[in-house]
Design a protein around this motif. Sequence first.
Motif, PDB file in Angstrom:
ATOM      1  N   PHE A   1       3.073  29.152 -16.767  1.00 43.77           N
ATOM      2  CA  PHE A   1       3.015  30.541 -17.189  1.00 43.77           C
ATOM      3  C   PHE A   1       3.636  29.600 -18.417  1.00 43.77           C
ATOM      4  O   PHE A   1       3.228  30.476 -19.467  1.00 43.77           O
ATOM      5  CB  PHE A   1       3.811  31.396 -16.688  1.00 43.77           C
ATOM      6  CG  PHE A   1       2.783  32.078 -15.629  1.00 43.77           C
ATOM      7  CD1 PHE A   1       2.567  33.532 -16.078  1.00 43.77           C
ATOM      8  CD2 PHE A   1       3.045  32.548 -14.216  1.00 43.77           C
ATOM      9  CE1 PHE A   1       1.635  33.920 -15.294  1.00 43.77           C
ATOM     10  CE2 PHE A   1       2.169  32.751 -13.693  1.00 43.77           C
ATOM     11  CZ  PHE A   1       1.624  33.586 -14.230  1.00 43.77           C
ATOM     12  N   MET A   2       4.947  28.960 -18.502  1.00 41.44           N
ATOM     13  CA  MET A   2       4.757  28.844 -19.703  1.00 41.44           C
ATOM     14  C   MET A   2       4.060  27.722 -20.882  1.00 41.44           C
ATOM     15  O   MET A   2       4.136  28.177 -21.956  1.00 41.44           O
ATOM     16  CB  MET A   2       6.175  27.862 -19.784  1.00 41.44           C
ATOM     17  CG  MET A   2       7.410  28.294 -19.612  1.00 41.44           C
ATOM     18  SD  MET A   2       8.239  29.758 -20.454  1.00 41.44           S
ATOM     19  CE  MET A   2       7.958  28.694 -22.259  1.00 41.44           C
ATOM     20  N   ALA A   3       3.635  27.204 -19.951  1.00 42.58           N
ATOM     21  CA  ALA A   3       2.160  26.666 -20.629  1.00 42.58           C
ATOM     22  C   ALA A   3       1.302  27.977 -21.766  1.00 42.58           C
ATOM     23  O   ALA A   3       1.086  27.363 -23.145  1.00 42.58           O
ATOM     24  CB  ALA A   3       0.952  25.599 -20.195  1.00 42.58           C
ATOM     25  N   VAL A   4       0.834  28.437 -21.076  1.00 43.52           N
ATOM     26  CA  VAL A   4       0.080  30.189 -21.399  1.00 43.52           C
ATOM     27  C   VAL A   4       0.923  30.596 -22.232  1.00 43.52           C
ATOM     28  O   VAL A   4       0.671  30.554 -23.432  1.00 43.52           O
ATOM     29  CB  VAL A   4      -0.154  30.863 -19.866  1.00 43.52           C
ATOM     30  CG1 VAL A   4      -0.620  32.530 -20.558  1.00 43.52           C
ATOM     31  CG2 VAL A   4      -0.971  29.929 -19.261  1.00 43.52           C
ATOM     32  N   TRP A   5       1.927  30.771 -22.029  1.00 46.69           N
ATOM     33  CA  TRP A   5       2.593  31.642 -23.198  1.00 46.69           C
ATOM     34  C   TRP A   5       3.206  31.206 -24.648  1.00 46.69           C
ATOM     35  O   TRP A   5       3.353  31.609 -25.244  1.00 46.69           O
ATOM     36  CB  TRP A   5       4.423  31.854 -22.600  1.00 46.69           C
ATOM     37  CG  TRP A   5       5.792  32.561 -23.185  1.00 46.69           C
ATOM     38  CD1 TRP A   5       6.658  31.491 -24.099  1.00 46.69           C
ATOM     39  CD2 TRP A   5       6.337  33.993 -23.300  1.00 46.69           C
ATOM     40  NE1 TRP A   5       7.332  32.470 -25.000  1.00 46.69           N
ATOM     41  CE2 TRP A   5       6.686  33.489 -24.080  1.00 46.69           C
ATOM     42  CE3 TRP A   5       5.389  34.770 -22.991  1.00 46.69           C
ATOM     43  CZ2 TRP A   5       7.605  34.797 -24.728  1.00 46.69           C
ATOM     44  CZ3 TRP A   5       6.082  36.352 -22.904  1.00 46.69           C
ATOM     45  CH2 TRP A   5       7.557  36.226 -24.611  1.00 46.69           C
ATOM     46  N   ASP A   6       3.649  29.604 -24.548  1.00 44.82           N
ATOM     47  CA  ASP A   6       2.982  28.463 -25.407  1.00 44.82           C
ATOM     48  C   ASP A   6       2.248  28.742 -26.324  1.00 44.82           C
ATOM     49  O   ASP A   6       1.937  28.948 -27.706  1.00 44.82           O
ATOM     50  CB  ASP A   6       3.837  27.501 -25.215  1.00 44.82           C
ATOM     51  CG  ASP A   6       5.104  27.325 -24.685  1.00 44.82           C
ATOM     52  OD1 ASP A   6       6.068  27.609 -25.583  1.00 44.82           O
ATOM     53  OD2 ASP A   6       5.745  26.545 -24.171  1.00 44.82           O
TER      54      ASP A   6
END
Length: 265
Positions: free
Chosen positions: A191-196
């Motif tokens: 999810f952090m990869a998507v958020w970033d």
Amino acid sequence: MLHKWRQWRAERFDARHPFPQAEWQQACERLPLLAALGNEERQRLGQRTWRMLHRKRLTLPEGLDFDLADRLSLLAQVGLLTLGWDDADADEVFAGVHEIVVLPEAFRRQVAEMDEAGVMHEYTDERVGETWHQGPVVLSLVDVRDSGDWTGFNVIIHELSHKLDMDNSLDADGFPPLSSDIDGREWYQTFMAVWDDLRAHLERGEPTPIDDYAATHPAECFAVCCEHFFTAPDVLSDAYPTLYALLHRYFRQDPLARFKAYRRA
């Protein structure tokens, strides 16, 4: 013993409340998301939806013409989230959903938020849905009517995703309870990869691959991704295949396969 008790309770309910097959058929015909289900999935979802209709309070605008098929179609979109889980898990995760309130249209709230510099900002926010931990789920009727297809928008799935998110905390944070086969670190990193990536698109002034509302808060990122997983699975899979695969495991469903079969049909 617990399994036998649940089976007895289900049989007792079925005897007292015969399943409305005709109205369920109408509900499935009205919504592309339901029409795309296979026969076994559709029947299982129908039974769960019928039980939900008797367990949850559905509060509607006074005088609204909202027939049984309409009620079933709304609650079926709630049940769609947990269709891949067994009955016990599906019941437990929404045990805190006591009431769904449908308002005629979008509503306004006075909001106070503190920014990163510690400055408090107050403003009026227009909302199409709202969710509290032990409170009701509030939905705009206009947006309920716009939900149920493959456009990537679904206020019902969005708001009930927040309920999934809140199942292990008082507030939504984008980190719902996970099954034993999903590691928390994998969830966070994916999810952090998507958020970033979403934030990077916005910083460059570029359109985001999915609704940019997902970049406003981790909880909204989870809810928007759930919306896309069920109602625009091709978009989510193309943009973020690793995330789609993770949600596939989390929900134990493959909406992309449903969508492709529906499109072929």
